[in-house]
Structures are given as structure tokens and as C-alpha cells.
Design an enzyme around this catalytic site. Structure first.
Site, short mmCIF file in Angstrom:
data_model
loop_
_atom_site.label_atom_id
_atom_site.label_comp_id
_atom_site.label_asym_id
_atom_site.label_seq_id
_atom_site.Cartn_x
_atom_site.Cartn_y
_atom_site.Cartn_z
N TYR A 150 33.14 34.73 40.93
CA TYR A 150 34.71 34.32 40.93
C TYR A 150 35.44 35.13 42.13
O TYR A 150 36.12 34.61 42.70
CB TYR A 150 35.22 34.81 39.64
N ASP A 151 35.29 36.53 42.14
CA ASP A 151 36.10 37.07 43.14
C ASP A 151 35.85 36.59 44.55
O ASP A 151 36.65 36.27 45.35
CB ASP A 151 35.88 38.78 42.95
N ARG A 191 39.99 37.15 27.47
CA ARG A 191 41.03 37.59 28.25
C ARG A 191 42.00 38.65 27.16
O ARG A 191 42.03 37.94 26.01
CB ARG A 191 42.11 37.05 29.07
N ASN A 195 42.76 37.36 23.24
CA ASN A 195 42.08 38.48 22.34
C ASN A 195 42.86 38.93 21.25
O ASN A 195 42.65 38.93 19.95
CB ASN A 195 40.93 39.51 23.18
N GLY A 212 41.93 51.85 26.97
CA GLY A 212 42.94 51.30 27.01
C GLY A 212 44.34 51.71 27.96
O GLY A 212 45.37 51.12 27.74
N ARG A 282 46.61 46.95 37.93
CA ARG A 282 46.95 45.58 38.50
C ARG A 282 48.32 45.35 38.40
O ARG A 282 48.94 45.33 37.15
CB ARG A 282 46.11 44.72 37.55
#
Length: 346
Positions: A150-151, A191, A195, A212, A282
Site C-alpha cells: 500500500y505505502d 481501523r 474497531n 495506546g 501521525r
């Protein structure tokens, strides 16, 4: 049908973002063809358009030769599985979708004289060493890992698009899309937003990967679509990619806490190992989108989550419906696309 309205192709138009883009284009008067292989897109995302005369759905895979279609003024390429479980299920096809499929659409846009928008991704930054991520950052991508299909596929798609711009004069726009959420997400896309919401609604244990503390920035789908529309329309947007996303950054643990509070669940948190190459931070730098497009996200996270939670609560009760039934045009039983081709024939 208004014959002056422009024809727009949305590849991946039955997907989560693509179907919202189709709605926005129709609302602004365009004639839209949604092309989708239905590998991850869903017919029921477009079922509400079955009686819309300016819309047509075509089932096709862009890795194969494209079907005969009208001449388009605009081409949006959103065709590719976007969640790790889906794009890793057939990594070779994922790569081919971004490379061969993008090439086919670029050639179609060139031949039609259409402007082309490539939906790229924040994944081109990999696990970034620069924070927040500006468009000038070249990224930190593992080219041989399980996410590379994908990347690297999206990085190759960007390369193709800008080579067509430089070498063949095609008008190109590239959007690097950060985490997006909202109604029509698939419950099984793996995702974090889908989820956590689905598990919370089911009072099932909520899965958190890693500790987390990894961060994400979540953009509501209508904000993202508005950014795509502005980018396509912008006359000064060629020459480089544009980040589209919400710069509000939060940890996964904070998202879980917020969704748990909004759903009233008492589900326990279950921790699992962090997937390979999963990015730790991100957050988009959207200064270019703000300056070039006058765009910033407007929907608050709490507001967007409320709508998304309500949609998931109802979604399991919504049966799949048919898309775009044929109509009789000029005495023949034709789909709108076929009718347009008949009008365009010499």
C-alpha cells in the site's frame, strides 16, 4: 438531463470516501460515473442513488482494461483498498491497483483532456521521523514490509501522476489523505475508529494495539470530501501533493476513552501487540491546504463520532439494495452511460 453538466469519473466510487464524494459531486450538478470492483466497496453505499438520472454505477477493476465510457472532464482515482487487513489480504493486487490501475486512469484522463486527482495517503510518510508531517517530508517507509504494497504503491502512483504532468501536460492534483472516519465505514476494515465503535456498541472487549500512546488525527468524511473538491477545482494546485486531514492529534487511548463515554459501554480494554511498521505518530501539516484552498476541517471530533456511532448502530439492520436500475431512453433500454456514448458517437 442537463447536457452542459460535466462528466466526472470516480474510481472507487462505491467505497467509504468515494461514495460521499459521488454525493457531493451530484449535489453540485455533475454527471457522475462511479466505477468500482466491489472488492472493498459496497453497493449499498450507492443504493440511495438508484433513481438519480445523472448517476451511473459500473462494476470494473482498474487493473484490467477499462470499459467503454463517456468522455470525462474530471477523473478522481480513489480506487484501492485502504485498511491494512484489506490491502494485505491480496498485496499483489493492491500494488497493481496503485500502479497499473493508476496508469490506466492517467492514460484515460490524458486522452479525454480531463483533470486528474490521485487520492494518495499519509502512509507515504511511513513511521515519520518529522512531526507534524509537511508535504516536503520524504517519509520513512519500509519498502519490503507487510504494509509496503500500500505505502509504496501509493508512492508509485504519485510518481506516475507527476510524470504525466511533467511529460505529457496532464493537469494533476494529488491529495495525501490522513485518517478519515464517518458513516459508511466498513465494520471489518480493521481501523481504530470502526474497531472501537463496533466493539463498544457490542459491549465486547475493546482491542488496543500496543500501549495506546500512539497518536492519530481524525478527519470527518464530509470535511475530507470538501478538501478533495476544492483541490480538484483549484487552478493553482499543480506541482506537488497537498495534505488533507485534521491536525487535532490524540492518542488511541484517548479515543477509546471518548468513544466509551459516548456509547456508555463498560467494555474492558484488551491489549494486543502493535502491528509491524505501525506508525507511532501521525498529524498533518495542513498549511498548504489552508493557503492554497482556503480549507480547514470544520467538524469537531465529538460531533463526527456522534454521527458515526449512530450510523454503526443502525447499519447492521440495513439490507443491501440494488444500484442504478436501467431506464428506457429514446425507445431503447439503456443505462445513462450507454445513452451518453450513443450521443457522443460520430
Amino acid at each position: 438531463m442537463d447536457r452542459q453538466a460535466e462528466w466526472v469519473l470516480v474510481a472507487g466510487g462505491a467505497g467509504f470516501i468515494g461514495s460521499h464524494l459521488v454525493d457531493a459531486l451530484l449535489a453540485r450538478g455533475a454527471r457522475v460515473v462511479a466505477l468500482d470492483s466491489l472488492l472493498t466497496g459496497r453497493r449499498d453505499n450507492l443504493a440511495h442513488l438508484s433513481r438519480e438520472p445523472r448517476f451511473e454505477f459500473v462494476e470494473a477493476d482498474i487493473t484490467e482494461p477499462l470499459p467503454r465510457l463517456p468522455r470525462f472532464e474530471r477523473v478522481f482515482n480513489l480506487a484501492c483498498a485502504a485498511s491494512p487487513p484489506h490491502y494485505q489480504a491480496d498485496p499483489i493486487h493492491t500494488m497493481l491497483t496503485s500502479v497499473v490501475g493508476t496508469l490506466r486512469l492517467l492514460e484515460r484522463a490524458r486522452n479525454d483532456g480531463a483533470r486528474f486527482l490521485q487520492a494518495s495517503t499519509s502512509e507515504v510518510y511511513g513511521d515519520p521521523l518529522v512531526h507534524p508531517q509537511p508535504e516536503a517530508y520524504w517519509g520513512n517507509v519500509n519498502p519490503t514490509g507487510p504494509r509496503a504494497c500500500y505505502d509504496e504503491g501509493k508512492r508509485a502512483a504519485e510518481t506516475l501522476a507527476f510524470d504525466f504532468e511533467r511529460g505529457q501536460g496532464l493537469e494533476v492534483r494529488v491529495a495525501r489523505i490522513f485518517n478519515t472516519y464517518g458513516p459508511r465505514m466498513r465494520a471489518d476494515d480493521g481501523r481504530v475508529v470502526s474497531n472501537v465503535i463496533c466493539q463498544a456498541l457490542a459491549d465486547a472487549p475493546v482491542t488496543v494495539y500496543g500501549d495506546g500512546e500512539q497518536t492519530r488525527s481524525f478527519c470527518y468524511v464530509t470535511d475530507l470530501v470538501e478538501g478533495l473538491m476544492r483541490l480538484m477545482a483549484c487552478e493553482a494546485a499543480s506541482g506537488g501533493p497537498v495534505n488533507l486531514g485534521n491536525p487535532r492529534e490524540m492518542t488511541v487511548a484517548e479515543l477509546v476513552s471518548l468513544v466509551s463515554e459516548m456509547t456508555g459501554t463498560r467494555s474492558p480494554v484488551v491489549r494486543r501487540p502493535l502491528p509491524v511498521d505501525d506508525p507511532q505518530r501521525r498529524r498533518p501539516d495542513i498549511a498548504r491546504a489552508q493557503a492554497l484552498l482556503g480549507w480547514s476541517p470544520k467538524v469537531a471530533l465529538e460531533q463526527g463520532l456522534e454521527a458515526t456511532i449512530a450510523w454503526f448502530a443502525d447499519e447492521i439492520r440495513a439490507p443491501e439494495q440494488p444500484v442504478a436500475k436501467p431506464r428506457s431512453i429514446g425507445g431503447r433500454h439503456l443505462r445513462p452511460v450507454e445513452a451518453a456514448l450513443a450521443r457522443q458517437a460520430p
